[in-house]
Design a protein around this motif. Structure first.
Motif, PDB file in Angstrom:
ATOM      1  N   HIS A 192      33.076  42.562  41.236  1.00 23.71           N
ATOM      2  CA  HIS A 192      32.985  43.562  43.227  1.00 23.71           C
ATOM      3  C   HIS A 192      32.898  43.683  43.829  1.00 23.71           C
ATOM      4  O   HIS A 192      33.249  44.160  44.821  1.00 23.71           O
ATOM      5  CB  HIS A 192      34.099  42.264  43.122  1.00 23.71           C
ATOM      6  N   ALA A 193      33.657  45.423  42.493  1.00 17.44           N
ATOM      7  CA  ALA A 193      33.660  46.405  42.960  1.00 17.44           C
ATOM      8  C   ALA A 193      33.342  47.702  42.658  1.00 17.44           C
ATOM      9  O   ALA A 193      33.214  48.983  43.392  1.00 17.44           O
ATOM     10  CB  ALA A 193      35.309  47.191  44.143  1.00 17.44           C
ATOM     11  N   GLY A 194      33.150  47.532  41.654  1.00 22.99           N
ATOM     12  CA  GLY A 194      32.179  48.409  40.649  1.00 22.99           C
ATOM     13  C   GLY A 194      31.575  49.316  41.597  1.00 22.99           C
ATOM     14  O   GLY A 194      31.389  50.850  41.044  1.00 22.99           O
ATOM     15  N   ALA A 195      30.483  48.898  42.599  1.00 25.84           N
ATOM     16  CA  ALA A 195      29.329  50.112  42.841  1.00 25.84           C
ATOM     17  C   ALA A 195      30.167  50.524  43.990  1.00 25.84           C
ATOM     18  O   ALA A 195      29.459  51.793  44.970  1.00 25.84           O
ATOM     19  CB  ALA A 195      28.199  48.881  44.078  1.00 25.84           C
ATOM     20  N   ALA A 223      46.380  36.761  38.232  1.00 28.33           N
ATOM     21  CA  ALA A 223      46.852  37.101  39.675  1.00 28.33           C
ATOM     22  C   ALA A 223      47.113  38.637  40.153  1.00 28.33           C
ATOM     23  O   ALA A 223      47.519  39.311  39.592  1.00 28.33           O
ATOM     24  CB  ALA A 223      49.037  36.931  39.523  1.00 28.33           C
ATOM     25  N   TRP A 224      47.477  38.643  41.211  1.00 26.67           N
ATOM     26  CA  TRP A 224      46.915  39.980  41.950  1.00 26.67           C
ATOM     27  C   TRP A 224      48.500  40.561  42.010  1.00 26.67           C
ATOM     28  O   TRP A 224      48.506  38.920  42.965  1.00 26.67           O
ATOM     29  CB  TRP A 224      45.718  40.256  42.730  1.00 26.67           C
ATOM     30  N   LYS A 225      48.297  41.421  41.905  1.00 28.65           N
ATOM     31  CA  LYS A 225      50.557  41.832  41.668  1.00 28.65           C
ATOM     32  C   LYS A 225      50.324  43.350  42.554  1.00 28.65           C
ATOM     33  O   LYS A 225      50.788  42.971  44.071  1.00 28.65           O
ATOM     34  CB  LYS A 225      51.265  42.461  41.033  1.00 28.65           C
ATOM     35  N   VAL A 226      49.240  44.331  42.913  1.00 29.78           N
ATOM     36  CA  VAL A 226      49.635  44.936  43.693  1.00 29.78           C
ATOM     37  C   VAL A 226      48.221  45.784  44.186  1.00 29.78           C
ATOM     38  O   VAL A 226      48.027  45.701  43.270  1.00 29.78           O
ATOM     39  CB  VAL A 226      50.401  46.605  43.055  1.00 29.78           C
ATOM     40  N   ALA A 227      47.759  45.868  45.292  1.00 32.91           N
ATOM     41  CA  ALA A 227      46.962  46.599  46.144  1.00 32.91           C
ATOM     42  C   ALA A 227      47.181  47.853  47.008  1.00 32.91           C
ATOM     43  O   ALA A 227      47.229  47.251  48.112  1.00 32.91           O
ATOM     44  CB  ALA A 227      45.750  46.041  46.615  1.00 32.91           C
ATOM     45  N   TRP A 256      37.451  47.869  49.830  1.00 37.32           N
ATOM     46  CA  TRP A 256      38.342  47.070  49.818  1.00 37.32           C
ATOM     47  C   TRP A 256      37.546  45.678  50.676  1.00 37.32           C
ATOM     48  O   TRP A 256      38.118  44.471  49.993  1.00 37.32           O
ATOM     49  CB  TRP A 256      39.139  47.319  50.512  1.00 37.32           C
ATOM     50  N   ASN A 257      36.498  45.282  51.083  1.00 35.35           N
ATOM     51  CA  ASN A 257      35.202  43.512  51.237  1.00 35.35           C
ATOM     52  C   ASN A 257      35.664  43.007  50.090  1.00 35.35           C
ATOM     53  O   ASN A 257      35.287  42.403  49.969  1.00 35.35           O
ATOM     54  CB  ASN A 257      34.809  44.424  52.146  1.00 35.35           C
ATOM     55  N   GLY A 258      35.031  43.965  49.057  1.00 31.49           N
ATOM     56  CA  GLY A 258      34.286  43.711  47.782  1.00 31.49           C
ATOM     57  C   GLY A 258      35.856  42.544  47.051  1.00 31.49           C
ATOM     58  O   GLY A 258      36.356  42.108  46.465  1.00 31.49           O
ATOM     59  N   LEU A 259      37.003  43.949  47.196  1.00 33.67           N
ATOM     60  CA  LEU A 259      38.194  42.768  46.486  1.00 33.67           C
ATOM     61  C   LEU A 259      39.015  42.408  47.218  1.00 33.67           C
ATOM     62  O   LEU A 259      39.047  41.239  47.307  1.00 33.67           O
ATOM     63  CB  LEU A 259      39.375  44.392  46.587  1.00 33.67           C
ATOM     64  N   LYS A 260      38.661  42.021  48.752  1.00 32.98           N
ATOM     65  CA  LYS A 260      39.132  40.818  49.166  1.00 32.98           C
ATOM     66  C   LYS A 260      38.510  39.413  48.996  1.00 32.98           C
ATOM     67  O   LYS A 260      39.055  38.841  48.961  1.00 32.98           O
ATOM     68  CB  LYS A 260      38.429  41.164  51.247  1.00 32.98           C
ATOM     69  N   ALA A 313      36.975  39.336  46.322  1.00 29.10           N
ATOM     70  CA  ALA A 313      37.246  39.727  44.631  1.00 29.10           C
ATOM     71  C   ALA A 313      38.632  38.550  44.271  1.00 29.10           C
ATOM     72  O   ALA A 313      38.779  37.241  43.814  1.00 29.10           O
ATOM     73  CB  ALA A 313      37.617  40.656  44.277  1.00 29.10           C
ATOM     74  N   HIS A 314      39.570  38.274  45.348  1.00 30.39           N
ATOM     75  CA  HIS A 314      41.154  38.327  45.598  1.00 30.39           C
ATOM     76  C   HIS A 314      40.426  36.748  45.789  1.00 30.39           C
ATOM     77  O   HIS A 314      41.458  35.554  44.497  1.00 30.39           O
ATOM     78  CB  HIS A 314      41.813  38.332  46.490  1.00 30.39           C
ATOM     79  N   ALA A 315      40.442  35.951  46.016  1.00 33.35           N
ATOM     80  CA  ALA A 315      39.671  34.377  46.367  1.00 33.35           C
ATOM     81  C   ALA A 315      38.580  34.149  45.330  1.00 33.35           C
ATOM     82  O   ALA A 315      39.313  32.529  45.237  1.00 33.35           O
ATOM     83  CB  ALA A 315      38.821  34.293  47.251  1.00 33.35           C
ATOM     84  N   LYS A 316      38.360  34.805  44.345  1.00 33.46           N
ATOM     85  CA  LYS A 316      37.993  33.905  43.427  1.00 33.46           C
ATOM     86  C   LYS A 316      38.658  34.565  41.362  1.00 33.46           C
ATOM     87  O   LYS A 316      37.678  34.839  40.732  1.00 33.46           O
ATOM     88  CB  LYS A 316      36.216  34.774  43.358  1.00 33.46           C
ATOM     89  N   LEU A 317      39.833  34.861  41.865  1.00 29.54           N
ATOM     90  CA  LEU A 317      40.123  35.216  40.689  1.00 29.54           C
ATOM     91  C   LEU A 317      40.570  34.217  39.557  1.00 29.54           C
ATOM     92  O   LEU A 317      40.323  33.222  39.261  1.00 29.54           O
ATOM     93  CB  LEU A 317      42.208  35.314  41.251  1.00 29.54           C
ATOM     94  N   PRO A 318      40.270  35.035  38.340  1.00 28.62           N
ATOM     95  CA  PRO A 318      39.474  34.278  37.006  1.00 28.62           C
ATOM     96  C   PRO A 318      40.733  32.603  36.780  1.00 28.62           C
ATOM     97  O   PRO A 318      42.194  33.684  36.990  1.00 28.62           O
ATOM     98  CB  PRO A 318      39.445  35.235  35.688  1.00 28.62           C
TER      99      PRO A 318
END
Length: 86
Positions: free
Chosen positions: A64-67, A32-36, A17-21, A23-28
């Motif tokens: 960002h979160a694969g590991a 657009a992130w719809k659901v988490a 979740w820290n990785g995804l947080k 990542a959210h600030a670096k979206l391509p």
């Protein structure tokens, strides 16, 4: 544009979740992130991101979160979904 479902089995909840947080600030561009959402025990997670390709979401998500999880990626069936714009 499609909706990509990222269905994860999480091995490290904090790292994931820290990785995804971050990542959210670096979206391509154009994404657009719809659901988490996570299961109550934190072992599973579903994220839905709109983007032009599954591979683009996979590359971004894994960086960002694969590991911290094993994730499968699918194109969502948006016309038959409830709650996703068509």
């Amino acid at each position: 544009m499609m909706y990509v479902m990222a269905v994860s089995t999480v091995s490290d909840q904090d790292g994931f979740w820290n990785g995804l947080k971050r990542a959210h600030a670096k979206l391509p561009e154009g994404a657009a992130w719809k659901v988490a959402v996570a299961s109550k025990d934190g072992a599973k997670a579903v994220n839905i991101i709109s983007h032009d390709s599954i591979d683009g979401v996979r590359d971004f998500f894994e960086a960002h979160a694969g590991a911290h999880a094993t994730t499968e990626f699918f194109e969502a069936d948006a016309p038959n979904a409830v709650g996703l714009p068509r």
